[in-house]
Enzyme design. Structure first.
Site, PDB file in Angstrom:
ATOM      1  N   ASP A   1       0.899  -0.972  -0.201  1.00  0.00           N
ATOM      2  CA  ASP A   1       0.264   0.037   0.076  1.00  0.00           C
ATOM      3  C   ASP A   1       1.022   1.461  -0.093  1.00  0.00           C
ATOM      4  O   ASP A   1       1.920   1.639   1.223  1.00  0.00           O
ATOM      5  CB  ASP A   1      -1.359  -0.173   1.233  1.00  0.00           C
ATOM      6  CG  ASP A   1      -1.427   0.993   1.679  1.00  0.00           C
ATOM      7  OD1 ASP A   1      -2.644   1.354   1.399  1.00  0.00           O
ATOM      8  OD2 ASP A   1      -0.870   2.956   1.334  1.00  0.00           O
TER       9      ASP A   1
ATOM     10  N   TYR B   1       3.241  10.291  -0.580  1.00  0.00           N
ATOM     11  CA  TYR B   1       4.048   9.145   0.352  1.00  0.00           C
ATOM     12  C   TYR B   1       5.274   9.892  -0.638  1.00  0.00           C
ATOM     13  O   TYR B   1       6.784   9.840  -0.010  1.00  0.00           O
ATOM     14  CB  TYR B   1       3.972   8.113   0.248  1.00  0.00           C
ATOM     15  CG  TYR B   1       2.798   7.851   1.607  1.00  0.00           C
ATOM     16  CD1 TYR B   1       2.133   8.119   1.708  1.00  0.00           C
ATOM     17  CD2 TYR B   1       2.235   5.897   1.358  1.00  0.00           C
ATOM     18  CE1 TYR B   1       1.086   7.731   2.778  1.00  0.00           C
ATOM     19  CE2 TYR B   1       1.560   5.828   1.865  1.00  0.00           C
ATOM     20  CZ  TYR B   1       0.825   6.526   2.254  1.00  0.00           C
ATOM     21  OH  TYR B   1      -0.630   6.175   3.271  1.00  0.00           O
TER      22      TYR B   1
ATOM     23  N   HIS C   1      -8.120  10.144  -0.730  1.00  0.00           N
ATOM     24  CA  HIS C   1      -7.174   9.879  -0.271  1.00  0.00           C
ATOM     25  C   HIS C   1      -7.417  10.412   1.323  1.00  0.00           C
ATOM     26  O   HIS C   1      -7.819   9.920   2.294  1.00  0.00           O
ATOM     27  CB  HIS C   1      -6.194  10.677  -0.362  1.00  0.00           C
ATOM     28  CG  HIS C   1      -4.362  10.413   0.451  1.00  0.00           C
ATOM     29  ND1 HIS C   1      -3.838   9.653   0.368  1.00  0.00           N
ATOM     30  CD2 HIS C   1      -4.653   9.842   2.619  1.00  0.00           C
ATOM     31  CE1 HIS C   1      -2.591   9.519   1.024  1.00  0.00           C
ATOM     32  NE2 HIS C   1      -3.760   9.148   2.769  1.00  0.00           N
TER      33      HIS C   1
END
Length: 280
Positions: free
Chosen positions: A49, A54, A116
């Site tokens: 994931d 990120y 998200h």
């Protein structure tokens, strides 16, 4: 109940998703990240994931390729998740963000693509884009992350396709009972991020007592609690021995009393932002 690292839950569209995977939140690009992904795959993990925000999708992609190669596996053997970030929410911008994530990961498709955060006024258009990708066969499953019940209710007013997954903060101090019940009722698979509360529970006396009884670590007790609640979980680690340890949760079972003891630790306490008060 999952009895093996490669056991899966079946999403409502028939796609099989591993119960346990590797999370890579805040792991920077570089050898540590690539090695962690490779270690996980070599040690039997079948779910990875990541997310656009990120800023490590390229390294994750390299780790995936190395791990599949080392384990003699095909791309189809792995379940890969990424997420569209807030700045890209919108119909065309979400479609473009998906292509960018694929390119960085070096993949032709994702197994799961998530919104998200539920940015007001933007998440519905983004969802429409995810539906387009899904209907075109570009992604195997679509879902959301950090959605409360009211966000899901709002989304479902106009959605053609119901989210298959809701990935949220979940750990013994934040057990999300009402949200879990709602997702179960709707057929939406519940998934935990930060299942170990970013390490803040690893010396808790109640958990330590249960861990000692089973000759397991506190982390293993928490992950087992997730699984017994029917929650998909993606603990983050970059150390090989921890990656192995986190997956060694299929050879014991918590009793009903132990599950209730852990449930009793809930304080509705978050380590991440509350989706209702997040400064998007």
């Amino acid at each position: 109940m999952a009895s093996h690292l490669q056991d899966t839950t079946t999403l409502y569209n028939g796609v099989k998703m591993p119960w346990l995977g590797l999370g890579v939140f805040k792991v920077e690009e570089g050898p540590e990240l690539e090695n962690a992904v490779q270690f996980a795959i070599r040690h039997g993990y079948r779910s990875i994931d990541t997310a656009a925000i990120y800023e490590n999708e390229e390294g994750v992609g390299r780790g995936i390729r190395a791990g599949l190669d080392a384990a003699g596996l095909a791309r189809e053997d792995l379940f890969v998740t990424s997420k569209v970030w807030n700045a890209d929410l919108g119909y065309e911008s979400t479609l473009a963000a998906y292509e960018t994530s694929l390119k960085k990961l070096g993949l032709e498709y994702l197994d799961l693509y998530l919104i998200h955060w539920p940015v007001e006024g933007k998440f519905k258009e983004a969802w429409r884009a995810l539906e387009t990708l899904y209907k075109a066969g570009r992604v195997r499953a679509i879902g959301v992350s950090n959605f409360h019940i009211h966000h899901l209710e709002e989304l479902l007013k106009d959605a053609e396709i119901k989210p298959m997954v809701n990935q949220v903060e979940f750990h013994p101090r934040l057990s999300q009972t009402k949200l879990r019940a709602y997702c179960k009722e709707q057929g939406i698979q519940f998934e935990a991020w930060s299942p170990l509360m970013q390490g803040q529970l690893l010396d808790h006396p109640v958990l330590k007592g249960i861990a000692d009884k089973h000759q397991k670590s506190i982390a293993q007790i928490i992950l087992r609690w997730d699984l017994q609640h029917g929650v998909v979980t993606i603990p983050k680690s970059t150390k090989e021995h921890r990656i192995v340890e986190n997956a060694s949760v299929f050879d014991f079972e918590l009793t009903k009393e132990e599950m209730e003891q852990i449930d009793g630790l809930n304080e509705n306490h978050r380590v991440g932002p509350d989706p209702d008060n997040f400064d998007f």
